[in-house]
Design an enzyme around this catalytic site. Structure first.
Site, mmCIF file in Angstrom:
data_model
loop_
_atom_site.group_PDB
_atom_site.id
_atom_site.type_symbol
_atom_site.label_atom_id
_atom_site.label_comp_id
_atom_site.label_asym_id
_atom_site.label_seq_id
_atom_site.Cartn_x
_atom_site.Cartn_y
_atom_site.Cartn_z
ATOM 1 C CG HIS A 5 40.868 34.524 49.895
ATOM 2 N ND1 HIS A 5 39.906 34.168 49.010
ATOM 3 C CD2 HIS A 5 41.551 35.534 49.319
ATOM 4 C CE1 HIS A 5 40.005 34.927 47.931
ATOM 5 N NE2 HIS A 5 40.997 35.746 48.098
ATOM 6 N NE ARG A 24 47.619 35.748 46.198
ATOM 7 C CZ ARG A 24 46.462 36.324 45.917
ATOM 8 N NH1 ARG A 24 46.158 36.630 44.665
ATOM 9 N NH2 ARG A 24 45.611 36.627 46.850
ATOM 10 C CG ASN A 35 46.953 40.729 46.750
ATOM 11 O OD1 ASN A 35 47.649 41.673 47.111
ATOM 12 N ND2 ASN A 35 45.785 40.456 47.283
ATOM 13 C CG ASP A 36 46.275 37.014 41.558
ATOM 14 O OD1 ASP A 36 47.027 36.089 41.921
ATOM 15 O OD2 ASP A 36 45.062 37.026 41.770
ATOM 16 N NE ARG A 40 40.088 38.758 47.837
ATOM 17 C CZ ARG A 40 40.794 39.665 48.501
ATOM 18 N NH1 ARG A 40 40.327 40.168 49.619
ATOM 19 N NH2 ARG A 40 41.970 40.062 48.058
ATOM 20 N NE ARG A 89 37.544 38.728 43.145
ATOM 21 C CZ ARG A 89 38.730 38.550 43.725
ATOM 22 N NH1 ARG A 89 39.742 39.325 43.388
ATOM 23 N NH2 ARG A 89 38.898 37.643 44.650
ATOM 24 C CD GLU A 110 43.185 39.306 39.353
ATOM 25 O OE1 GLU A 110 43.599 39.373 40.513
ATOM 26 O OE2 GLU A 110 42.119 38.771 39.044
ATOM 27 C CB CYS A 157 41.105 46.091 45.247
ATOM 28 S SG CYS A 157 41.277 44.804 44.009
HETATM 29 C C1 PEP Z 1 44.615 40.701 43.892
HETATM 30 O O1 PEP Z 1 44.981 39.774 43.168
HETATM 31 O O2 PEP Z 1 45.324 41.673 44.188
HETATM 32 C C2 PEP Z 1 43.276 40.692 44.493
HETATM 33 C C3 PEP Z 1 42.815 41.728 45.137
HETATM 34 O O3 PEP Z 1 42.561 39.568 44.358
HETATM 35 P P1 PEP Z 1 42.790 38.240 45.228
HETATM 36 O O4 PEP Z 1 43.725 38.586 46.361
HETATM 37 O O5 PEP Z 1 41.451 37.837 45.693
HETATM 38 O O6 PEP Z 1 43.382 37.316 44.238
HETATM 39 MG MG MG Z 2 43.621 38.317 42.386
#
Ligand code: PEP
Ligand code: MG
Length: 591
Positions: free
Chosen positions: A200, A475, A464-465, A307, A343, A441, A512
Site C-alpha cells: 500500500h 507479493r 495482485n492477490d 481501500r 471495500r 483474488e 482493480c
Molecule cells: C488485489 O489484490 O489485486 C487488490 C486490488 O487488492 P489489494 O492490493 O488491496 O490486496
Molecule cells: Mg487483494
C-alpha cells in the site's frame, strides 16, 4: 556517460523503484515501536530539548488530573476519585518518570515513543502480579501515559509528525495509517527498507506522485535524519551525501521528469474509446481522501476500489460508526453521480495489524485476514456496513468484500446486510439502492465464479492477490519476486477460466489489481475479454491513450496464441511484437 557510470564514485544503495520521480532533500528517519507507532530518531543535540518537552507535558498532565478531579468531585464516588489519585501517583513516580527520560536519552527517541515503551513495560510487569487490584491498575498506566502524550501533542511535533520542512521520509515500512497521518505536502519522497511494488505504501506513493524506493536494506538504520539524499524513483537509487557533480546531473533529470509529467497531463484529453469505437470503463483506485481531486483530474468514471484499511488505527480500537460514516459520506458525495466502491477492511496479511485484535501468525497471507477476520468479529463488520449504507445518500454505493473463499461467506454477509437494512428502515433511515460485489483474488473464487455470480452484482478481480495465490509467491518478498508476474502462463489460464465461468452470467466483471495499469498486462486483459478497469489515478491518461490507439474488433484472435506460450517472457515478447505501434504511442510515459 550514463547515470550508472557517474554513480560508481558515489555512495549509493540500490533498491526497488516503487514510485517514479526524482527528489533531493534531507532525510527524516522514522522508527516504529512494537505497537506500530512511529518514533523519531533524535540527533544527539536534540536530546535535551526533547527531555524539556517531556517535563513540560508532564506538568500539564499533572495539572489536568487535578482539574478533572476538582470538576468531577461532586458527582463521583470515593472509589472512582481514587483512580485520579492513582494517576497522580504515577505521574510523580520517580521510577516511571526516570525510565521514560532514560529511554529518550539512551535510545535517542522522541518522548512519545519513550512513554509508550515505558508504559508497555510497566503494564506487563504489573499484570504479572497475582493481586487483582494491582493487576487491574495496569490499565491506569495507559491512561497516565496518554495524558502526557496528549500534552505533547498540544506542544506540537513528535507523534503527529508535523513536518516543518520538506523531507525525504526514511522508514522500515509504512502502513496506510502512517501515510494518512503524514503531511504529504512536506514529503519529497520515501526510502523504505521493506515493501513490495504492490504494497500500500507503494500504491499511495505512486498515486500521489511521490518518488519512492524500497528494499533499501536497513535504510532506517543506515541513514541519519538530516543526511542529504538524492532519491531516484525511476532507477531505484538512494544516493547519500551526493557530490556536487551528481547533484547537477540529477537537477537535469528532475527537469526532464517534470516535463514528462506535463506531457502526461496532455494525454488526459484522450477518451477511453478504441479506434473502432469500443468504450472501455476506466475507474480509479483510491486509499486516502487526498486522492479525491485526482479522480476528477483524470476524469475517472467513478471509484472502482476505495481501500478503507487506513481507518483502522494501529494503536487504537477499530474506528467508530460515526468516524466511518463521515469518511464514506465524504467520498460518496464527492462523486455523487458516479459509482463508489467501498471495500470492507482488508486487514491482516501485509495490511494494518491492530495489535489488540490480531496476533502474529505463521502464514498471515493465508490466515485470519480481511473478511475472515470480520466475520469472526461480526460486530465490526456490521458497524462498517451500517456506516456505508447510511452514508449512501445518492444511491451510488457499491459494497465490495475482499478475500472471499467460498459461497458460505457470501451468504452470511448477505444475511447480515438484509438484517441491517431492516434495522435501519425500522429506525427511520431512508435507504438508497446499492450494489454488492466481491473480490475475485483467491483461486477458489475463480473456480466457483459461475456459482457465485448469482449472489452478487459484480466481481472485482484483484490480480495482485490472485497472482500471489495462484503462484504461491509472496507479493512483498523480493527474493521470490522474479516469479511474480501477471504474464505467467498459469495466471493467463486462471484468468481465462474466470472469463469462461462468467460467460452469459448476469454479473459485471472489472479488474482493480495493478495489472490493469501496466500497459502490456492491460493488453492481455483486453485479449481475455475484460472491459472495465480500475487503477491508480495518474495511470489513467496513459491507459486512455493506449486504448485510443487500439483496434479491439479482432483482439480476441490473439487469445489461443498467447495461451499456447510457455513463459512470461514469451508472453511479453508476443505482446510487444504484436502491439508495437500501440505501445510506442505511450513509450515516453511508462515510468
Ligand atoms: C488485489 O489484490 O489485486 C487488490 C486490488 O487488492 P489489494 O492490493 O488491496 O490486496
Ligand atoms: Mg487483494
Amino acid at each position: 556517460m550514463n547515470i550508472d557510470e557517474h554513480l560508481k564514485t558515489e555512495q549509493v544503495i540500490k533498491g526497488l523503484a516503487i514510485s517514479p520521480g526524482i527528489s533531493t532533500g534531507r532525510a527524516y528517519v522514522l522508527v516504529k515501536s512494537e505497537e506500530n507507532n512511529f518514533a523519531r530518531k533524535l540527533n544527539y543535540e536534540e536530546i535535551s530539548d526533547e527531555i524539556d518537552r517531556f517535563y513540560h507535558a508532564l506538568d500539564n498532565a499533572k495539572k489536568k488530573v487535578v482539574e478533572m478531579k476538582e470538576n468531577l468531585n461532586e458527582n463521583l464516588d470515593m472509589e472512582t476519585l481514587q483512580i485520579f489519585d492513582a494517576q497522580s501517583a504515577l505521574l510523580t513516580d520517580p521510577l516511571f518518570i526516570g525510565e521514560i527520560v532514560d529511554n529518550i536519552k539512551l535510545k535517542r527517541v522522541n518522548a512519545e515513543y519513550s512513554i509508550k515503551v515505558t508504559a508497555n513495560n510497566w503494564k506487563i510487569k504489573l499484570s504479572k502480579i497475582r493481586n487483582l487490584y494491582i493487576s487491574e491498575r495496569a490499565n491506569d498506566i495507559y491512561e497516565a501515559a496518554h495524558l502526557i502524550i496528549d500534552g505533547l501533542a498540544e506542544l506540537g511535533s513528535g507523534e503527529d509528525f508535523c513536518l516543518l520542512d520538506p523531507v525525504i521520509i526514511v522508514a522500515e515500512f509504512l502502513t496506510l495509517t502512517d501515510l494518512a497521518r503524514l503531511d504529504k505536502e512536506k514529503v519529497l519522497g520515501f526510502v523504505i527498507s521493506r515493501s513490495g511494488y504492490t504494497s500500500h505504501a507503494a500504491i499511495v506513493a505512486r498515486s500521489l506522485n511521490i518518488p519512492a524506493v524500497s528494499m533499501v536494506t536497513d535504510a532506517h538504520n543506515r541513514i541519519k535524519s538530516s543526511d542529504l539524499l538524492i532519491l531516484d524513483g525511476l532507477r531505484g537509487y538512494c544516493i547519500f551525501t551526493p557530490s556536487d557533480k551528481i547533484r547537477k546531473i540529477y537537477e537535469e533529470e528532475y527537469e526532464l521528469f517534470q516535463h514528462r509529467l506535463k506531457l502526461l497531463d496532455k494525454l488526459n484529453e484522450c477518451k477511453p474509446i478504441s479506434k473502432d469505437g469500443v468504450k472501455i470503463g476506466i475507474q480509479a483506485n483510491i486509499e486516502i481522501v487526498e486522492e479525491l481531486p485526482l479522480v476528477k483530474k483524470y476524469n475517472a468514471e467513478g471509484i472502482g476500489l476505495f481501500r478503507t484499511e487506513f481507518l483502522v488505527d494501529t494503536s487504537a480500537a477499530f474506528p467508530t460508526e460515526k468516524k466511518q460514516f463521515n469518511y464514506y459520506r465524504k467520498v460518496l458525495s464527492a462523486n455523487e453521480n458516479l459509482p463508489v466502491t467501498v471495500r470492507t477492511f482488508d486487514v491482516g496479511g501485509d495490511k494494518m495489524i491492530n495489535e489488540i485484535e490480531l496476533r502474529k501468525e505463521d502464514n498471515p497471507f493465508l490466515g485470519w485476514r480481511a473478511i475472515r477476520f470480520q466475520l469472526a468479529n461480526e460486530s465490526l463488520l456490521r458497524i462498517q456496513l451500517k456506516a456505508a449504507l447510511k452514508a449512501n445518500c445518492s444511491g451510488n454505493l457499491s459494497i465490495l468484500i475482499p478475500m472471499i473463499t467460498n459461497i458460505d461467506e457470501i451468504k452470511r454477509i448477505k444475511d447480515i446486510l438484509k438484517d441491517l437494512e431492516k434495522e435501519l428502515i425500522d429506525a427511520g433511515v431512508e435507504l438508497q439502492k446499492y450494489r454488492f460485489g466481491i473480490m475475485i483474488e483467491i483461486p477458489s473464487a475463480v473456480l466457483l465464479a459461475d456459482k457465485m455470480a448469482k449472489y452478487v452484482d459484480f466481481f472485482s478481480v484483484g490480480t495482485n492477490d490472485l497472482i500471489q495465490y495462484t503462484l504461491a509467491v509472496d507479493r512483498g518478498n523480493e527474493k521470490v519476486s522474479y516469479l511474480y508476474s501477471g504474464l505467467e502462463p498459469s495466471v493467463l489460464k486462471i484468468l481465462k477460466l474466470l472469463a469462461d465461468n462468467v460467460e452469459n452470467k448476469d454479473v459485471e466483471v472489472s479488474v482493480c489489481g495493478e495489472m490493469a495499469s501496466n500497459p502490456i498486462e492491460f493488453i492481455v486483459l483486453l485479449i481475455l475479454g475484460m472491459r472495465i478497469f480500475s487503477m491508480v489515478p495518474w495511470k489513467i491518461p496513459v491507459i486512455k491513450k493506449l486504448i485510443s490507439s487500439m483496434e479491439l474488433k479482432n483482439i480476441a484472435d490473439h487469445l489461443p496464441l498467447i495461451l499456447e506460450l510457455e513463459s512470461s517472457l514469451d508472453v511479453r515478447e508476443y505482446i510487444v511484437n504484436s502491439f508495437k505501434d500501440e505501445l510506442s504511442s505511450i513509450k515516453d510515459f511508462v515510468f
